[in-house]
Design a protein around this motif. Structure first.
Motif, PDB file in Angstrom:
ATOM      1  N   TYR A  88      52.867  45.355  45.135  1.00  0.00           N
ATOM      2  CA  TYR A  88      51.278  44.846  45.089  1.00  0.00           C
ATOM      3  C   TYR A  88      50.938  43.990  44.583  1.00  0.00           C
ATOM      4  CZ  TYR A  88      51.322  49.669  47.941  1.00  0.00           C
ATOM      5  OH  TYR A  88      51.317  50.830  47.809  1.00  0.00           O
ATOM      6  N   LEU A  89      51.973  43.178  43.371  1.00  0.00           N
ATOM      7  CA  LEU A  89      51.902  42.380  42.242  1.00  0.00           C
ATOM      8  C   LEU A  89      51.771  40.829  42.603  1.00  0.00           C
ATOM      9  CD1 LEU A  89      55.023  43.403  39.200  1.00  0.00           C
ATOM     10  CD2 LEU A  89      52.270  42.929  39.794  1.00  0.00           C
ATOM     11  N   PHE A  90      50.671  39.975  42.157  1.00  0.00           N
ATOM     12  CA  PHE A  90      50.717  38.717  42.394  1.00  0.00           C
ATOM     13  C   PHE A  90      51.186  38.016  41.226  1.00  0.00           C
ATOM     14  CE2 PHE A  90      46.796  39.969  41.075  1.00  0.00           C
ATOM     15  CZ  PHE A  90      46.229  38.927  39.447  1.00  0.00           C
ATOM     16  N   ARG A  91      51.451  36.525  41.744  1.00  0.00           N
ATOM     17  CA  ARG A  91      52.255  36.186  39.979  1.00  0.00           C
ATOM     18  C   ARG A  91      52.248  34.699  40.079  1.00  0.00           C
ATOM     19  NH1 ARG A  91      58.351  38.913  40.007  1.00  0.00           N
ATOM     20  NH2 ARG A  91      58.169  41.004  40.129  1.00  0.00           N
ATOM     21  N   TYR A  92      51.632  33.341  39.115  1.00  0.00           N
ATOM     22  CA  TYR A  92      51.046  32.459  39.378  1.00  0.00           C
ATOM     23  C   TYR A  92      52.141  31.649  38.202  1.00  0.00           C
ATOM     24  CZ  TYR A  92      47.744  33.842  42.795  1.00  0.00           C
ATOM     25  OH  TYR A  92      46.869  34.049  43.737  1.00  0.00           O
ATOM     26  N   ARG A  93      51.666  30.704  37.915  1.00  0.00           N
ATOM     27  CA  ARG A  93      52.789  29.706  37.047  1.00  0.00           C
ATOM     28  C   ARG A  93      51.800  28.308  37.507  1.00  0.00           C
ATOM     29  NH1 ARG A  93      58.544  28.601  36.925  1.00  0.00           N
ATOM     30  NH2 ARG A  93      58.911  30.854  36.856  1.00  0.00           N
ATOM     31  N   GLU A  94      51.870  27.976  35.486  1.00  0.00           N
ATOM     32  CA  GLU A  94      51.381  26.406  36.133  1.00  0.00           C
ATOM     33  C   GLU A  94      49.768  25.928  36.407  1.00  0.00           C
ATOM     34  OE1 GLU A  94      53.173  24.075  33.525  1.00  0.00           O
ATOM     35  OE2 GLU A  94      52.590  26.100  33.283  1.00  0.00           O
TER      36      GLU A  94
END
Length: 420
Positions: free
Chosen positions: A89-95
């Motif tokens: 269920y996790l979302f991950r974004y970077r920069e």
């Protein structure tokens, strides 16, 4: 160092998961401090609402992906969950994507109801709390500033929030076309659930000062009435109060209608045929459909409001396209600011290194002068040593560049040192 966002929201996780990873006010400070103690985390802030739990962090390390995984582990562990049960269920974004996501959230573009305004206040609370907990550094402080600027421009320069898209707000907005002065009307609210509570807040914001709240459970009605400075009554008292109402909003879970044609007709007689505006938001209906046959009654159902909402949603979607373009520009502005930090840090390091060389040479020269050495000779030697030390590294770079035929680097060095 990089900026990352990790969490769950209404798009990625059901309410059962969102409830389990929410941070209540009583544990928020502990959570911030614990998160900042994790390996590689340099700055952090936690946003926790009914629709989302998100971690904003600045991380560093040779393996930044490992730090991101550690963040996910921390979130699961803090709430006594297994990572396997939370990870899907996790979302991950970077920069760039992380920066864009934060701005979209604050602007209401990532909300369940497109353009809803409450989220901006919640993001501001997130910033305020992290500031109090001292978990913000230079990067996140600046990112929050840029985020608030972007959200303000979206709210000001687009129609993202001008048209109502909730049933409660649509009902109140429709009443605006009937009543010129909300301060002069009496509103009867039937029910005390979330929709009625929201309608009461909208009405109060519009200037309504006389509200009556009727509910099967009088205690619940009294709780909401106290908050709204209204009067609370039981449902069986409706015949005595209906005639006082210029506007009626009803939303209960009753299986059968609460207001029948006869009761409304009697109220109209007592009102001497003064018109009544009635909104039935309930499914099944709270107000008999035959009430619409009466003169001086304007009855609207949830289906009528749904048409208004769909039209307004279409308008908001068009505004969202413009808002996305604005956010894209604000993302680039923030990235430009961050790139400027690289130059600042390099300048500081450059100056510090040369000041250390200067101080060392000055200390040696002062010692020689104190011992009685010739001042001219001491100053000449100090100047030569400083010149050699200052030019040592650039000279090596120039020789390597020449050997490798790196004429671009040679040109850059000429520009840096102002050599014609």
């Amino acid at each position: 160092m990089i900026i990352v966002v990790l969490g769950v929201n209404h798009q990625t996780a059901p309410v059962e998961i969102r409830e389990r990873v929410a941070f209540g006010p009583d544990i928020l400070q502990q959570a911030h401090q614990s998160l900042l103690e994790q390996r590689g985390v340099r700055e952090c802030a936690i946003l926790s609402t009914c629709n989302r739990t998100e971690i904003y962090a600045v991380i560093e390390g040779s393996a930044e992906s490992d730090v991101e995984t550690a963040l996910a582990n921390w979130l699961a562990s803090f709430h006594s969950l297994g990572l396997d049960s939370l990870s899907p269920y996790l979302f991950r974004y970077r920069e760039d994507e992380a920066i864009k996501h934060m701005m979209r959230v604050a602007s209401g573009l990532d909300s369940m109801v497109l353009g809803e305004p409450q989220i901006l206040g919640q993001v501001k609370d997130c910033w305020q709390q992290a500031s109090e907990f001292k978990t913000l550094g230079r990067w996140l402080k600046q990112l929050f500033r840029h985020t608030f600027t972007a959200a303000k421009q979206v709210r000001t320069d687009t129609d993202i929030g001008t048209n109502p898209v909730s049933v409660a707000f649509a009902a109140v907005d429709m009443a605006r076309h009937i009543f010129s002065d909300f301060s002069q009307i009496t509103v009867l609210l039937i029910g005390a659930g979330e929709t009625i509570e929201l309608a009461a807040k909208h009405l109060k914001a519009k200037g309504v000062s006389k509200m009556i709240i009727a509910n099967r459970t009088v205690k619940r009605a009294e709780t909401l009435a106290k908050e709204m400075s209204a009067e609370a009554i039981a449902l069986d008292a409706l015949p005595d109060y209906l005639a006082k109402a210029d506007m009626v909003v009803s939303s209960t879970a009753a299986p059968l209608p609460i207001l029948g044609k006869g009761m409304v007709e009697q109220a109209l007689k007592q009102r001497r045929r003064q018109p009544m505006f009635m909104v039935d938001i309930a499914v099944p209906r709270d107000i008999e459909s035959q009430v619409n046959e009466l003169e001086d009654v304007y009855l609207y159902t949830v289906d009528d409001l749904r048409e208004v909402i769909q039209d307004n949603l279409s308008s908001r979607r068009q505004a969202a396209v413009q808002a996305e373009e604005m956010i894209g520009l604000h993302v680039q502005t923030f990235l430009s600011w961050r790139r400027s930090l690289d130059a600042v840090d390099t300048i500081c390091a450059y100056r510090q290194e040369h000041e250390q060389l200067r101080d060392a040479e000055l200390k040696q020269a002062m010692a020689l002068l104190a011992a009685g050495a010739d001042p001219v000779k001491v100053l000449s030697q100090m100047a030569n040593r400083l010149t050699n030390k200052f030019l040592h590294q650039p000279t090596l770079c120039l020789r390597d560049a020449a050997a490798q035929q790196d004429y671009e680097l040679i040109s850059q060095l000429r520009n840096i040192y102002g050599i014609q």
